[in-house]
Structure formats: structure tokens, C-alpha cells
Scaffold this motif. Structure first.
Motif, short mmCIF file in Angstrom:
data_model
loop_
_atom_site.label_atom_id
_atom_site.label_comp_id
_atom_site.label_asym_id
_atom_site.label_seq_id
_atom_site.Cartn_x
_atom_site.Cartn_y
_atom_site.Cartn_z
N ILE A 2 1.42 5.41 1.66
CA ILE A 2 1.74 4.07 2.27
C ILE A 2 0.78 2.99 2.26
O ILE A 2 1.08 1.76 2.53
CB ILE A 2 2.73 4.10 3.33
N HIS A 3 -0.51 3.34 2.22
CA HIS A 3 -1.46 2.30 2.28
C HIS A 3 -1.52 1.44 1.21
O HIS A 3 -1.34 1.57 0.03
CB HIS A 3 -2.82 3.17 2.31
N ASP A 4 -1.76 -0.02 1.72
CA ASP A 4 -1.72 -1.07 0.91
C ASP A 4 -0.24 -1.34 0.42
O ASP A 4 0.01 -2.36 -0.48
CB ASP A 4 -2.66 -1.02 -0.12
N ASN A 5 0.81 -0.64 0.57
CA ASN A 5 2.21 -0.99 0.34
C ASN A 5 2.73 -2.40 1.15
O ASN A 5 2.29 -2.49 1.97
CB ASN A 5 3.34 0.11 0.63
N VAL A 6 3.30 -3.04 0.12
CA VAL A 6 4.04 -4.26 0.68
C VAL A 6 5.27 -3.84 1.35
O VAL A 6 6.20 -3.23 0.70
CB VAL A 6 3.96 -5.49 -0.33
N ILE A 7 5.42 -4.49 2.69
CA ILE A 7 6.65 -4.53 3.17
C ILE A 7 7.90 -5.61 2.76
O ILE A 7 7.66 -6.74 2.67
CB ILE A 7 6.57 -4.59 4.76
N LEU A 8 8.89 -5.08 2.19
CA LEU A 8 9.87 -5.66 1.59
C LEU A 8 11.05 -6.05 2.77
O LEU A 8 11.45 -7.17 2.53
CB LEU A 8 10.58 -4.77 0.36
N SER A 9 11.22 -5.11 3.40
CA SER A 9 12.43 -5.35 4.37
C SER A 9 12.29 -3.99 5.20
O SER A 9 11.52 -3.18 5.22
CB SER A 9 13.73 -5.58 3.77
N TYR A 10 13.10 -4.31 6.37
CA TYR A 10 13.24 -3.08 7.34
C TYR A 10 14.58 -3.31 8.08
O TYR A 10 15.23 -4.04 8.01
CB TYR A 10 12.23 -2.96 8.33
N THR A 23 9.41 -0.47 1.30
CA THR A 23 7.95 -0.98 0.96
C THR A 23 7.87 -0.67 -0.75
O THR A 23 8.66 0.07 -1.20
CB THR A 23 6.61 -0.28 1.71
N ARG A 24 6.76 -1.27 -1.46
CA ARG A 24 6.58 -1.34 -2.66
C ARG A 24 4.83 -0.62 -2.75
O ARG A 24 4.12 -1.69 -2.14
CB ARG A 24 6.91 -2.49 -3.44
#
Length: 128
Positions: A2-10, A23-24
Motif C-alpha cells: 500500500i506504500h505510495d497508493n493514492v487514497i480514492l475514498s473511504y 486506494t489505487r
């Protein structure tokens, strides 16, 4: 993973005691969910578009208590995160119930913590 993943929503699902951070992965462009199960409480800050995950770590409940005394004192009279008389009693309740202290660190944007019993990382398309 998950390192450097962009958070899309939660999503915070209070009824089912679950938080899913969508995340993406920027290298593969595949979506990855961070699923926290049997959530007791959480606190997020600095939510903004393009937030980037640095890491998710796990610590013990004594670290949670020590690092959040003020927020715990403010929530105590509201029954948050549960009914308790002393911080020692709260620590004992959470520890004996199997809770862990998960910290979400970011290199940009959203960060915070979650007290939950379990964490699972799910790559989209690979769910069982």
C-alpha cells in the motif's frame, strides 16, 4: 503493497464495525482496499484529494491510550469509545477484547488511526 497508493475514498460502516480505505496502486493502476474489521473507534485528519499512503503500522493499545489522552477525555462522557471509569480500565477492556492500534501515515494528505481487531489488504479482482 500500500506504500505510495493514492487514497480514492473511504467508507465508515458503523453498523458492521468496518472501515474500508479505497486506494489505487500508482504503478499498476489497480485498486487496493485496506479493510479494518471490528472497529471500535477511529480518527482521521487532513482528508484531501490525492492523499498518498506512506505506511500503515500496528501498535498496542497502551500506545493508543498514551497518544490520545485528550481526545479520550473529551469523549469519555459521551461513551466513546466505550463506557469506562479510568484509562487503565479502558486499556484492559480493549486489550482483553483483542483490539489493536492501527496508524495510517501519509506522505501527503490524509492520516490518522483506527482501533480495530483486524486489518486485511484486498487487491480488487482478487477477492475470494
Amino acid at each position: 503493497m500500500i506504500h505510495d497508493n493514492v487514497i480514492l475514498s473511504y467508507t465508515v460502516d458503523l453498523q458492521n464495525e468496518q472501515i474500508v480505505i479505497h486506494t489505487r496502486d500508482q504503478s499498476s493502476l489497480k485498486e487496493v482496499d485496506i479493510v479494518l474489521k471490528e472497529v471500535s473507534c477511529h480518527h482521521f485528519e487532513h482528508q484531501l484529494k490525492g492523499s498518498i499512503v506512506l505506511a500503515m503500522t500496528v501498535s498496542n493499545i497502551s500506545s493508543f491510550i498514551a497518544g490520545n489522552i485528550e481526545i479520550l477525555q473529551n469523549g469519555k462522557n459521551h461513551g466513546w469509545p466505550t463506557a469506562y471509569e479510568t484509562l487503565d480500565e479502558l486499556e484492559q477492556k480493549l486489550t482483553e477484547s483483542g483490539y489493536k492500534y492501527f496508524n495510517l501515515y501519509s506522505s501527503y494528505g490524509m492520516n490518522g488511526w483506527i482501533v480495530a481487531k483486524d486489518l486485511e489488504v484486498v487487491k480488487k479482482g482478487e477477492e475470494e
